[in-house]
Design a protein around this motif. Sequence first.
Motif, PDB file in Angstrom:
ATOM      1  N   HIS A  86       0.825  -1.211   0.000  1.00 19.65           N
ATOM      2  CA  HIS A  86       0.000   0.000   0.000  1.00 19.65           C
ATOM      3  C   HIS A  86       0.855   1.255   0.000  1.00 19.65           C
ATOM      4  O   HIS A  86       0.533   2.232  -0.689  1.00 19.65           O
ATOM      5  CB  HIS A  86      -0.951  -0.022   1.194  1.00 19.65           C
ATOM      6  CG  HIS A  86      -1.859  -1.207   1.184  1.00 19.65           C
ATOM      7  ND1 HIS A  86      -2.429  -1.735   2.316  1.00 19.65           N
ATOM      8  CD2 HIS A  86      -2.277  -2.006   0.161  1.00 19.65           C
ATOM      9  CE1 HIS A  86      -3.172  -2.779   1.999  1.00 19.65           C
ATOM     10  NE2 HIS A  86      -3.082  -2.960   0.700  1.00 19.65           N
ATOM     11  N   SER A  87       1.944   1.234   0.734  1.00 19.37           N
ATOM     12  CA  SER A  87       2.832   2.393   0.706  1.00 19.37           C
ATOM     13  C   SER A  87       3.531   2.522  -0.649  1.00 19.37           C
ATOM     14  O   SER A  87       3.807   3.634  -1.114  1.00 19.37           O
ATOM     15  CB  SER A  87       3.855   2.337   1.843  1.00 19.37           C
ATOM     16  OG  SER A  87       4.420   1.073   1.991  1.00 19.37           O
ATOM     17  N   HIS A 121      -8.078  -0.971  -1.464  1.00 16.79           N
ATOM     18  CA  HIS A 121      -7.124  -1.034  -0.339  1.00 16.79           C
ATOM     19  C   HIS A 121      -6.284   0.242  -0.328  1.00 16.79           C
ATOM     20  O   HIS A 121      -6.064   0.869   0.707  1.00 16.79           O
ATOM     21  CB  HIS A 121      -6.116  -2.189  -0.471  1.00 16.79           C
ATOM     22  CG  HIS A 121      -6.645  -3.546  -0.793  1.00 16.79           C
ATOM     23  ND1 HIS A 121      -7.975  -3.865  -0.860  1.00 16.79           N
ATOM     24  CD2 HIS A 121      -5.972  -4.701  -1.044  1.00 16.79           C
ATOM     25  CE1 HIS A 121      -8.096  -5.163  -1.159  1.00 16.79           C
ATOM     26  NE2 HIS A 121      -6.894  -5.679  -1.273  1.00 16.79           N
ATOM     27  N   CYS A 122      -5.814   0.579  -1.531  1.00 22.70           N
ATOM     28  CA  CYS A 122      -4.922   1.729  -1.702  1.00 22.70           C
ATOM     29  C   CYS A 122      -5.612   3.030  -1.293  1.00 22.70           C
ATOM     30  O   CYS A 122      -5.035   3.855  -0.573  1.00 22.70           O
ATOM     31  CB  CYS A 122      -4.472   1.798  -3.155  1.00 22.70           C
ATOM     32  SG  CYS A 122      -3.470   3.230  -3.559  1.00 22.70           S
ATOM     33  N   TYR A 125      -5.868   3.273   2.442  1.00 28.46           N
ATOM     34  CA  TYR A 125      -4.558   3.536   3.046  1.00 28.46           C
ATOM     35  C   TYR A 125      -4.139   4.995   2.840  1.00 28.46           C
ATOM     36  O   TYR A 125      -3.716   5.672   3.787  1.00 28.46           O
ATOM     37  CB  TYR A 125      -3.519   2.592   2.440  1.00 28.46           C
ATOM     38  CG  TYR A 125      -2.114   2.839   2.941  1.00 28.46           C
ATOM     39  CD1 TYR A 125      -1.679   2.287   4.139  1.00 28.46           C
ATOM     40  CD2 TYR A 125      -1.221   3.629   2.217  1.00 28.46           C
ATOM     41  CE1 TYR A 125      -0.395   2.519   4.610  1.00 28.46           C
ATOM     42  CE2 TYR A 125       0.057   3.868   2.678  1.00 28.46           C
ATOM     43  CZ  TYR A 125       0.468   3.309   3.873  1.00 28.46           C
ATOM     44  OH  TYR A 125       1.747   3.557   4.332  1.00 28.46           O
ATOM     45  N   SER A 143      -9.224  -3.170   4.828  1.00 22.52           N
ATOM     46  CA  SER A 143      -8.748  -2.172   5.787  1.00 22.52           C
ATOM     47  C   SER A 143      -7.899  -2.781   6.887  1.00 22.52           C
ATOM     48  O   SER A 143      -7.141  -2.078   7.547  1.00 22.52           O
ATOM     49  CB  SER A 143      -9.935  -1.433   6.417  1.00 22.52           C
ATOM     50  OG  SER A 143     -10.731  -2.317   7.186  1.00 22.52           O
ATOM     51  N   GLU A 185       0.690  -1.507   7.245  1.00 22.81           N
ATOM     52  CA  GLU A 185       0.053  -1.452   5.931  1.00 22.81           C
ATOM     53  C   GLU A 185      -1.475  -1.507   6.002  1.00 22.81           C
ATOM     54  O   GLU A 185      -2.140  -1.514   4.967  1.00 22.81           O
ATOM     55  CB  GLU A 185       0.574  -2.603   5.069  1.00 22.81           C
ATOM     56  CG  GLU A 185       2.049  -2.500   4.693  1.00 22.81           C
ATOM     57  CD  GLU A 185       2.326  -1.371   3.701  1.00 22.81           C
ATOM     58  OE1 GLU A 185       1.608  -1.274   2.693  1.00 22.81           O
ATOM     59  OE2 GLU A 185       3.257  -0.578   3.953  1.00 22.81           O
ATOM     60  N   SER A 186      -2.034  -1.552   7.221  1.00 26.23           N
ATOM     61  CA  SER A 186      -3.484  -1.636   7.411  1.00 26.23           C
ATOM     62  C   SER A 186      -4.055  -0.271   7.776  1.00 26.23           C
ATOM     63  O   SER A 186      -3.747   0.260   8.851  1.00 26.23           O
ATOM     64  CB  SER A 186      -3.816  -2.633   8.525  1.00 26.23           C
ATOM     65  OG  SER A 186      -3.427  -3.938   8.179  1.00 26.23           O
ATOM     66  N   PRO A 187      -4.903   0.302   6.945  1.00 18.44           N
ATOM     67  CA  PRO A 187      -5.417   1.650   7.234  1.00 18.44           C
ATOM     68  C   PRO A 187      -6.226   1.757   8.515  1.00 18.44           C
ATOM     69  O   PRO A 187      -6.247   2.808   9.150  1.00 18.44           O
ATOM     70  CB  PRO A 187      -6.274   1.979   6.008  1.00 18.44           C
ATOM     71  CG  PRO A 187      -6.459   0.700   5.269  1.00 18.44           C
ATOM     72  CD  PRO A 187      -5.313  -0.182   5.621  1.00 18.44           C
TER      73      PRO A 187
END
Length: 263
Positions: A86-87, A121-122, A125, A143, A185-187
């Motif tokens: 995601h980053s 997902h992106c 995030y 999420s 990596e989990s918002p």
Amino acid sequence: KWGKRILIDYTNDDGVPLQGILSIPESYEPGQKLPMVVYSYEKYSWRMYRYPTPYLSGASVPEMLYVSDGYLFLQPDIHFNVGTPHSDMHECIDAAIKKVIELGYVDEDRIGYEGFSFGGHCGMYISTQENRFAAIAAGAGVSNLVQGFNLDIVRDGSNEQDYYMTSQGRLATDPTSDTEMYLRESPVFKAQTMDTPLLLFHGTADKVVLWEHSFGFYSILRYLQKPVVFLSYRGEGHGLDQESNRLDIQLRLKDYIDLYLKG
């Protein structure tokens, strides 16, 4: 109003060369700075010469609907590393936007994002990070990667642990071996830092990404009094199949994007 497409070239923070498709409205005049919608998944530059079929999608924003209405439409390529999916998406999208700004096309204060599934997902995030977006829409996104590793299933009843470790998730290990990575990596665990207006949408019968991923993120954001809207579609799966729901989501996405990008 088809406009035209150009390929842009940019690099991520490690200097990896990437490309993206920038669609420009017919009405564009040199010197104008237009609002822009960004749509991402993995790599889209290969679609440069693919006919952008107008259609009523239950997942993604139709490119030509927005280009015809005076928006730039950017589809950037993403370069992924292991453990930072995601980053990595955030980094590459930001680099592509920076390039469009350098080219002089876009109004920096009027940029929006829409993504679905992995792109969702992106979007979730990025909403928790410092970003360039005036508004974000995320459909059927994950999420909570810890929850996903343990609970997400596919239609045959098997789990999706391989998805998170060795497939699109690109995490290479499980949440007990590298808990910090899964949390990072989990918002949902970064909800306190979310300040970008966010629209979430999800079908309640989704068997690919559990509806609870959107509902859980929405719940914590509402508790924290963050700017979030959740559209829940009863009985729909991974993407909306009913024509009435497809029309509904496209009207609501357009209204939402127009509100934040065109006032």
